[in-house]
Design an enzyme around this catalytic site. Sequence first.
Site, short mmCIF file in Angstrom:
data_model
loop_
_atom_site.label_atom_id
_atom_site.label_comp_id
_atom_site.label_asym_id
_atom_site.label_seq_id
_atom_site.Cartn_x
_atom_site.Cartn_y
_atom_site.Cartn_z
N HIS A 10 -53.80 -41.80 64.11
CA HIS A 10 -52.84 -40.82 64.64
C HIS A 10 -51.63 -40.74 63.71
O HIS A 10 -51.11 -41.77 63.26
CB HIS A 10 -52.41 -41.27 66.05
CG HIS A 10 -51.71 -40.21 66.84
ND1 HIS A 10 -50.41 -39.83 66.59
CD2 HIS A 10 -52.14 -39.44 67.87
CE1 HIS A 10 -50.07 -38.88 67.45
NE2 HIS A 10 -51.10 -38.62 68.23
N SER A 67 -54.36 -32.90 68.52
CA SER A 67 -54.25 -33.21 69.94
C SER A 67 -52.92 -32.69 70.45
O SER A 67 -51.99 -32.43 69.69
CB SER A 67 -54.33 -34.73 70.15
OG SER A 67 -53.30 -35.39 69.45
N GLU A 150 -59.01 -35.34 77.26
CA GLU A 150 -58.63 -36.75 77.19
C GLU A 150 -58.25 -37.24 78.58
O GLU A 150 -57.39 -36.67 79.25
CB GLU A 150 -57.46 -36.97 76.22
CG GLU A 150 -57.09 -38.45 76.15
CD GLU A 150 -56.10 -38.79 75.05
OE1 GLU A 150 -55.53 -37.87 74.44
OE2 GLU A 150 -55.89 -40.01 74.82
N GLU A 156 -49.14 -39.96 83.49
CA GLU A 156 -49.06 -38.88 82.49
C GLU A 156 -49.75 -37.60 82.93
O GLU A 156 -49.60 -36.57 82.29
CB GLU A 156 -49.63 -39.38 81.16
CG GLU A 156 -48.76 -40.49 80.58
CD GLU A 156 -49.29 -41.06 79.27
OE1 GLU A 156 -49.98 -40.34 78.54
OE2 GLU A 156 -49.01 -42.24 79.01
N ASP A 183 -59.92 -43.03 76.00
CA ASP A 183 -58.86 -43.77 75.31
C ASP A 183 -58.74 -45.12 76.02
O ASP A 183 -58.47 -45.16 77.24
CB ASP A 183 -57.56 -42.96 75.41
CG ASP A 183 -56.36 -43.64 74.77
OD1 ASP A 183 -56.28 -44.89 74.83
OD2 ASP A 183 -55.49 -42.94 74.23
N HIS A 186 -55.64 -45.80 78.30
CA HIS A 186 -55.65 -45.20 79.63
C HIS A 186 -56.73 -45.83 80.51
O HIS A 186 -56.52 -46.05 81.71
CB HIS A 186 -55.88 -43.68 79.53
CG HIS A 186 -54.81 -42.96 78.80
ND1 HIS A 186 -53.54 -42.82 79.28
CD2 HIS A 186 -54.82 -42.32 77.59
CE1 HIS A 186 -52.80 -42.13 78.41
NE2 HIS A 186 -53.56 -41.82 77.38
N HIS A 209 -60.11 -42.63 71.40
CA HIS A 209 -58.88 -43.28 70.95
C HIS A 209 -58.98 -44.77 71.21
O HIS A 209 -59.29 -45.19 72.34
CB HIS A 209 -57.66 -42.75 71.72
CG HIS A 209 -57.06 -41.51 71.15
ND1 HIS A 209 -56.24 -40.69 71.88
CD2 HIS A 209 -57.15 -40.97 69.90
CE1 HIS A 209 -55.85 -39.68 71.11
NE2 HIS A 209 -56.39 -39.82 69.91
N ARG A 215 -50.16 -50.38 73.40
CA ARG A 215 -50.21 -49.40 72.31
C ARG A 215 -49.68 -49.96 70.98
O ARG A 215 -49.33 -49.21 70.09
CB ARG A 215 -49.46 -48.09 72.68
CG ARG A 215 -49.85 -47.54 74.04
CD ARG A 215 -49.46 -46.10 74.24
NE ARG A 215 -50.62 -45.25 74.07
CZ ARG A 215 -50.73 -43.99 74.49
NH1 ARG A 215 -49.73 -43.41 75.10
NH2 ARG A 215 -51.81 -43.29 74.28
N GLU A 244 -54.79 -45.17 67.79
CA GLU A 244 -53.57 -44.54 68.29
C GLU A 244 -52.57 -45.63 68.66
O GLU A 244 -52.90 -46.54 69.42
CB GLU A 244 -53.89 -43.68 69.51
CG GLU A 244 -52.71 -42.86 69.99
CD GLU A 244 -53.09 -41.91 71.12
OE1 GLU A 244 -52.64 -40.76 71.08
OE2 GLU A 244 -53.84 -42.31 72.02
#
Length: 291
Positions: A10, A67, A150, A156, A183, A186, A209, A215, A244
């Site tokens: 990313h 994205s 995604e 979110e 991802d 998540h 991802h 993260r 990411e």
Amino acid sequence: MNPTNPIGIHALVWAGDTSAESVTRAITQTKKTGYQLLEFSLHDSLNLDVEATRRQLTDAGLRVACSRGLAFTADVSSEDPDTVKRGADLLADSLEITYALGGTHLTGALYSALGKYGKPLSTQGRKNVVSVLQDLASRAAELEMTLGLEVCNRYETNVINTARDALKLADDIGADNVLIHLDTYHMNIEENDLVQPVHEVGDRLGYVHIGENHRGYLGSGHLDFAPFFRALNAIGYQGPITFESFSSAVVASGLSNDLAIWRNLWTDGEDLARHAHQFITEQLFLIRTAA
Ligand code: MN
């Protein structure tokens, strides 16, 4: 695992904006650290010089993906027609930009704002999502492009929080160029584990991802990545695997706030990128040698 899975990164590892200087740095560093694909967020991309970026990507021999999420003022999951229209316009523009950059995948939270909703998705809001994404998928098909849904966590979006939600939404959209994007960051919040959703999605998985639970550096958190990579191998996934990661060290004016990037998890993007590339490559190697 197929050795041809392109490994991506990313652009927020390199730069928080898309000025000419930042784009050049992102492309140079992506190539230098061994990646095959660079993912741009179109969240804060007003000044992106599409032609110059495409040229530099081609010269570097890199693939590109894009994205984005939407905004509460431009949100296709809204009940307000004007708000939906602004969201649909953003998506249409983003699709054309992705195509002009040479990308085949536009993915992300294409179905809502990235942020905490104060109530569940409404029936009319969901209908609006389906209708806008049907139109977008039809334009994408003309361009031979793929859309990714995604799956994002509850803080979110309120549209799709699990792989199962995403499959149901994709069924309702009913276009075979709309695929699922998983991802691990998540999934860690919403799914029972990192394996079953991969099998559930199967050949409808279009983008991945890889991110830690916080993260930051892969392997420094509590996610157990090996079973996830084994599951990707088991379903024969051959698409992109994109790293990411976010830190307060590299800030994009809109996106970083939407994603609640308050903590400094790293300062040296190059060290982070090299580490992640080695981590992913080792995971792929372990599966191939075990098979
Ligand atoms: Mn992601």
